[in-house]
Design a protein around this motif. Structure first.
Motif, PDB file in Angstrom:
ATOM      1  N   ASP A 150       0.836  -1.202   0.000  1.00 28.09           N
ATOM      2  CA  ASP A 150       0.000   0.000   0.000  1.00 28.09           C
ATOM      3  C   ASP A 150       0.872   1.254   0.000  1.00 28.09           C
ATOM      4  O   ASP A 150       0.391   2.357   0.229  1.00 28.09           O
ATOM      5  N   ARG A 151       2.147   1.062  -0.282  1.00 28.65           N
ATOM      6  CA  ARG A 151       3.066   2.192  -0.336  1.00 28.65           C
ATOM      7  C   ARG A 151       2.899   2.971  -1.638  1.00 28.65           C
ATOM      8  O   ARG A 151       2.732   2.366  -2.705  1.00 28.65           O
ATOM      9  N   PRO A 152       2.963   4.275  -1.598  1.00 28.93           N
ATOM     10  CA  PRO A 152       3.018   5.053  -2.849  1.00 28.93           C
ATOM     11  C   PRO A 152       4.283   4.674  -3.629  1.00 28.93           C
ATOM     12  O   PRO A 152       5.322   4.362  -3.027  1.00 28.93           O
ATOM     13  N   GLN A 153       4.203   4.693  -4.958  1.00 28.60           N
ATOM     14  CA  GLN A 153       5.324   4.296  -5.807  1.00 28.60           C
ATOM     15  C   GLN A 153       5.600   5.399  -6.824  1.00 28.60           C
ATOM     16  O   GLN A 153       5.313   5.263  -8.023  1.00 28.60           O
ATOM     17  N   PRO A 154       6.168   6.517  -6.370  1.00 27.09           N
ATOM     18  CA  PRO A 154       6.347   7.667  -7.272  1.00 27.09           C
ATOM     19  C   PRO A 154       7.276   7.409  -8.455  1.00 27.09           C
ATOM     20  O   PRO A 154       7.176   8.062  -9.478  1.00 27.09           O
ATOM     21  N   GLY A 155       8.174   6.446  -8.331  1.00 27.11           N
ATOM     22  CA  GLY A 155       9.119   6.216  -9.418  1.00 27.11           C
ATOM     23  C   GLY A 155       8.696   5.143 -10.397  1.00 27.11           C
ATOM     24  O   GLY A 155       9.419   4.866 -11.366  1.00 27.11           O
ATOM     25  N   LEU A 156       7.541   4.518 -10.178  1.00 26.73           N
ATOM     26  CA  LEU A 156       7.114   3.405 -11.031  1.00 26.73           C
ATOM     27  C   LEU A 156       5.886   3.782 -11.855  1.00 26.73           C
ATOM     28  O   LEU A 156       5.061   4.601 -11.433  1.00 26.73           O
ATOM     29  N   PHE A 157       5.768   3.144 -13.014  1.00 22.89           N
ATOM     30  CA  PHE A 157       4.585   3.354 -13.827  1.00 22.89           C
ATOM     31  C   PHE A 157       3.426   2.578 -13.218  1.00 22.89           C
ATOM     32  O   PHE A 157       3.585   1.424 -12.794  1.00 22.89           O
ATOM     33  N   THR A 158       2.260   3.175 -13.161  1.00 24.03           N
ATOM     34  CA  THR A 158       1.090   2.540 -12.574  1.00 24.03           C
ATOM     35  C   THR A 158       0.032   2.272 -13.643  1.00 24.03           C
ATOM     36  O   THR A 158      -0.118   3.032 -14.609  1.00 24.03           O
ATOM     37  N   VAL A 159      -0.717   1.187 -13.440  1.00 24.64           N
ATOM     38  CA  VAL A 159      -1.792   0.829 -14.359  1.00 24.64           C
ATOM     39  C   VAL A 159      -2.894   0.158 -13.549  1.00 24.64           C
ATOM     40  O   VAL A 159      -2.627  -0.548 -12.565  1.00 24.64           O
ATOM     41  N   GLY A 160      -4.140   0.398 -13.937  1.00 21.47           N
ATOM     42  CA  GLY A 160      -5.264  -0.167 -13.215  1.00 21.47           C
ATOM     43  C   GLY A 160      -5.456  -1.649 -13.515  1.00 21.47           C
ATOM     44  O   GLY A 160      -5.393  -2.073 -14.677  1.00 21.47           O
ATOM     45  N   ALA A 161      -5.686  -2.440 -12.469  1.00 20.49           N
ATOM     46  CA  ALA A 161      -5.935  -3.871 -12.653  1.00 20.49           C
ATOM     47  C   ALA A 161      -7.148  -4.092 -13.542  1.00 20.49           C
ATOM     48  O   ALA A 161      -7.147  -4.972 -14.415  1.00 20.49           O
ATOM     49  N   GLU A 162      -8.179  -3.272 -13.345  1.00 25.74           N
ATOM     50  CA  GLU A 162      -9.388  -3.434 -14.153  1.00 25.74           C
ATOM     51  C   GLU A 162      -9.131  -3.105 -15.624  1.00 25.74           C
ATOM     52  O   GLU A 162      -9.743  -3.688 -16.528  1.00 25.74           O
ATOM     53  N   ASP A 163      -8.201  -2.173 -15.886  1.00 27.18           N
ATOM     54  CA  ASP A 163      -7.873  -1.829 -17.271  1.00 27.18           C
ATOM     55  C   ASP A 163      -7.133  -2.968 -17.967  1.00 27.18           C
ATOM     56  O   ASP A 163      -7.313  -3.201 -19.172  1.00 27.18           O
ATOM     57  N   LEU A 164      -6.294  -3.683 -17.221  1.00 27.63           N
ATOM     58  CA  LEU A 164      -5.595  -4.834 -17.797  1.00 27.63           C
ATOM     59  C   LEU A 164      -6.584  -5.935 -18.175  1.00 27.63           C
ATOM     60  O   LEU A 164      -6.492  -6.527 -19.252  1.00 27.63           O
ATOM     61  N   LEU A 165      -7.526  -6.208 -17.283  1.00 29.15           N
ATOM     62  CA  LEU A 165      -8.480  -7.287 -17.531  1.00 29.15           C
ATOM     63  C   LEU A 165      -9.436  -6.957 -18.674  1.00 29.15           C
ATOM     64  O   LEU A 165      -9.945  -7.859 -19.342  1.00 29.15           O
ATOM     65  N   ALA A 166      -9.662  -5.672 -18.913  1.00 31.76           N
ATOM     66  CA  ALA A 166     -10.591  -5.258 -19.985  1.00 31.76           C
ATOM     67  C   ALA A 166      -9.867  -4.868 -21.263  1.00 31.76           C
ATOM     68  O   ALA A 166     -10.518  -4.478 -22.236  1.00 31.76           O
ATOM     69  N   TYR A 167      -8.546  -4.985 -21.294  1.00 33.73           N
ATOM     70  CA  TYR A 167      -7.780  -4.427 -22.413  1.00 33.73           C
ATOM     71  C   TYR A 167      -8.163  -5.031 -23.763  1.00 33.73           C
ATOM     72  O   TYR A 167      -8.358  -4.294 -24.735  1.00 33.73           O
ATOM     73  N   GLN A 168      -8.238  -6.345 -23.847  1.00 31.80           N
ATOM     74  CA  GLN A 168      -8.488  -6.947 -25.166  1.00 31.80           C
ATOM     75  C   GLN A 168      -9.828  -6.490 -25.734  1.00 31.80           C
ATOM     76  O   GLN A 168      -9.937  -6.189 -26.930  1.00 31.80           O
ATOM     77  N   GLN A 169     -10.835  -6.414 -24.885  1.00 38.81           N
ATOM     78  CA  GLN A 169     -12.134  -5.955 -25.358  1.00 38.81           C
ATOM     79  C   GLN A 169     -12.076  -4.487 -25.760  1.00 38.81           C
ATOM     80  O   GLN A 169     -12.566  -4.103 -26.825  1.00 38.81           O
ATOM     81  N   ASN A 170     -11.453  -3.652 -24.910  1.00 37.67           N
ATOM     82  CA  ASN A 170     -11.402  -2.217 -25.207  1.00 37.67           C
ATOM     83  C   ASN A 170     -10.564  -1.921 -26.445  1.00 37.67           C
ATOM     84  O   ASN A 170     -10.934  -1.076 -27.271  1.00 37.67           O
ATOM     85  N   ALA A 171      -9.426  -2.605 -26.579  1.00 31.17           N
ATOM     86  CA  ALA A 171      -8.574  -2.382 -27.747  1.00 31.17           C
ATOM     87  C   ALA A 171      -9.279  -2.828 -29.020  1.00 31.17           C
ATOM     88  O   ALA A 171      -9.199  -2.155 -30.055  1.00 31.17           O
ATOM     89  N   SER A 172      -9.978  -3.948 -28.946  1.00 30.96           N
ATOM     90  CA  SER A 172     -10.692  -4.445 -30.132  1.00 30.96           C
ATOM     91  C   SER A 172     -11.768  -3.463 -30.573  1.00 30.96           C
ATOM     92  O   SER A 172     -11.925  -3.182 -31.766  1.00 30.96           O
ATOM     93  N   ARG A 173     -12.497  -2.932 -29.620  1.00 33.57           N
ATOM     94  CA  ARG A 173     -13.588  -2.012 -29.967  1.00 33.57           C
ATOM     95  C   ARG A 173     -13.064  -0.661 -30.451  1.00 33.57           C
ATOM     96  O   ARG A 173     -13.817   0.122 -31.028  1.00 33.57           O
ATOM     97  N   SER A 174     -11.776  -0.389 -30.214  1.00 28.70           N
ATOM     98  CA  SER A 174     -11.201   0.882 -30.664  1.00 28.70           C
ATOM     99  C   SER A 174     -10.539   0.782 -32.037  1.00 28.70           C
ATOM    100  O   SER A 174      -9.982   1.767 -32.530  1.00 28.70           O
ATOM    101  N   LEU A 175     -10.577  -0.399 -32.667  1.00 28.87           N
ATOM    102  CA  LEU A 175      -9.923  -0.574 -33.966  1.00 28.87           C
ATOM    103  C   LEU A 175     -10.464   0.418 -34.993  1.00 28.87           C
ATOM    104  O   LEU A 175     -11.668   0.672 -35.058  1.00 28.87           O
ATOM    105  N   ARG A 176      -9.561   0.970 -35.791  1.00 27.24           N
ATOM    106  CA  ARG A 176      -9.925   1.881 -36.869  1.00 27.24           C
ATOM    107  C   ARG A 176      -9.103   1.537 -38.110  1.00 27.24           C
ATOM    108  O   ARG A 176      -7.962   1.081 -38.010  1.00 27.24           O
ATOM    109  N   ARG A 177      -9.684   1.777 -39.281  1.00 28.18           N
ATOM    110  CA  ARG A 177      -8.922   1.622 -40.526  1.00 28.18           C
ATOM    111  C   ARG A 177      -7.926   2.769 -40.618  1.00 28.18           C
ATOM    112  O   ARG A 177      -8.299   3.934 -40.465  1.00 28.18           O
ATOM    113  N   VAL A 178      -6.663   2.446 -40.868  1.00 34.31           N
ATOM    114  CA  VAL A 178      -5.643   3.488 -40.918  1.00 34.31           C
ATOM    115  C   VAL A 178      -4.916   3.560 -42.255  1.00 34.31           C
ATOM    116  O   VAL A 178      -4.235   4.546 -42.534  1.00 34.31           O
TER     117      VAL A 178
END
Length: 367
Positions: A150-178
């Motif tokens: 539960d220590r603050p980690q000012p020198g480390l990159f942080t990411v939400g656990a819920e964002d990791l678990l939802a990533y494949q769905q969110n990334a897929s739905r964000s696909l665009r023709r480029v």
């Protein structure tokens, strides 16, 4: 009047911050860095890829967290090791402390050392599942060294656990023709390649549009997961190269259709892990059991990217070229109607007979 496919690029929206955070975490993890996981914005754990678990890295993790490291792994890998069963994610602690050799023996089936004898399972919170998901997204072995904090980690990159678990769905739905371009192929001179990219700038998927498919009728479609060894090198261990070239020729002969070339190497485990699976297969395991030894599911692919690509091309109904019923149900799950399954079968050779037999007897492929 028939409607041709939509192949022109559209403007790409700014990427959601959650997608960008996961993409950055993947890159840091692959470089051997520590990642701080958060739940509801509060740091709950630190994560290190098991593949990067040097003695120095373990010490850095323990000092930053103020807690002893543990190993988070899939329940499948824990079952193989005889440490637990029936759980999706397992946390293992060592009463005498974890060493880098302990970690590798737990994570890597090609490491021949036995795990430390004083291992004890711990309840696996949601962040432990997210830590394993991050390793999978990074195409590493599906095991992480973790420590609750539960220590603050000012020198480390942080990411939400819920964002990791939802990533494949969110990334897929964000696909665009480029991008898209005309690319005459050996067996289909009237072909265009359309590139799709998720909003975080991640891995692209491709569509090969052959001829001028009619969107008012079911479109002849093939979902093809990339296979470096089979598609490019002509490997005889699989039938991927035959299926790729055969599908292009068959679609062209039929007058038009689409082949989706999906960035899901090795059924979604990545090229390096596929090569590890090959090494295990050479010791006697079949395709599915090799994945089990590594800690992966039988098939880690998801079909939401394919469904989104089809929608962006204006396709809602397909005649699907496949021997795999999971692809039919995968598209149907995401509201793409499969009006017909078109068999896609090629002869075996002396090297892939066991591979094809396993597909039929254990994966339900229809030959």
């Amino acid at each position: 009047m028939t409607r041709s496919l939509i192949v022109k690029p559209v403007p790409v929206p700014l990427p959601p911050s959650a997608l960008v955070a996961v993409d950055r975490a993947i890159a840091d993890l692959r470089r051997g860095g520590l990642i701080a996981l958060t739940e509801d914005g509060v740091v709950t754990a630190l994560v290190l890829a098991a593949e990067g678990a040097t003695s120095e890295a373990l010490k850095r993790l323990a000092e930053a967290a103020g807690a002893p490291p543990m190993v988070a792994m899939t329940g499948r890998r824990a079952t193989v090791l005889g440490l637990a069963s029936g759980q999706k994610t397992v946390l293992m602690a060592a009463e005498s402390g974890l060493t880098s050799s302990h970690v590798l023996s737990l994570a890597d089936p090609l490491d021949r050392r036995d795990p430390t004898p004083d291992l004890a399972p711990r309840p696996a919170p949601a962040w432990a599942e997210a830590a394993v998901a991050l390793c999978k997204l990074a195409r590493l072995l599906p095991a992480a060294v973790v420590a609750a904090t539960d220590r603050p980690q000012p020198g480390l990159f942080t990411v939400g656990a819920e964002d990791l678990l939802a990533y494949q769905q969110n990334a897929s739905r964000s696909l665009r023709r480029v991008a898209e371009a005309r690319v005459p192929l050996e067996d289909a001179e009237n072909a265009r390649i359309v590139a799709f990219r998720p909003a975080d700038g991640g891995i692209e998927h491709l569509a090969i549009v052959i001829g001028s498919p009619d969107r008012d009728a079911p479109v002849l479609t093939r979902l093809h997961s990339e296979c470096f060894t089979g598609d490019l090198l002509g490997s005889l261990r699989c039938d991927c190269g035959d299926q790729l070239r055969g599908a292009i020729a068959q679609i062209s002969q039929a007058g038009g259709g689409v082949l989706l070339y999906l960035a899901q190497e090795g059924r979604g485990i990545g090229l390096v892990n596929k090569l590890r699976a090959y090494e295990l297969q050479d010791t006697g395991f079949d395709t599915l059991d090799a994945n089990l030894q590594l800690g992966f599911d039988d098939d880690e692919r998801v079909y939401l990217p394919a469904a989104e690509m089809l929608r962006l091309l204006g396709i809602r109904r397909v005649r699907l070229m496949t021997n795999n019923p999971a692809k039919v149900s995968g598209l149907a799950q995401h509201d793409i109607e499969v009006t017909e399954r078109v068999p896609h079968i090629f002869p075996s050779n002396g090297h892939n007979e066991k591979y094809l037999r396993t597909k039929a007897t254990r994966s339900g492929h229809l030959f």
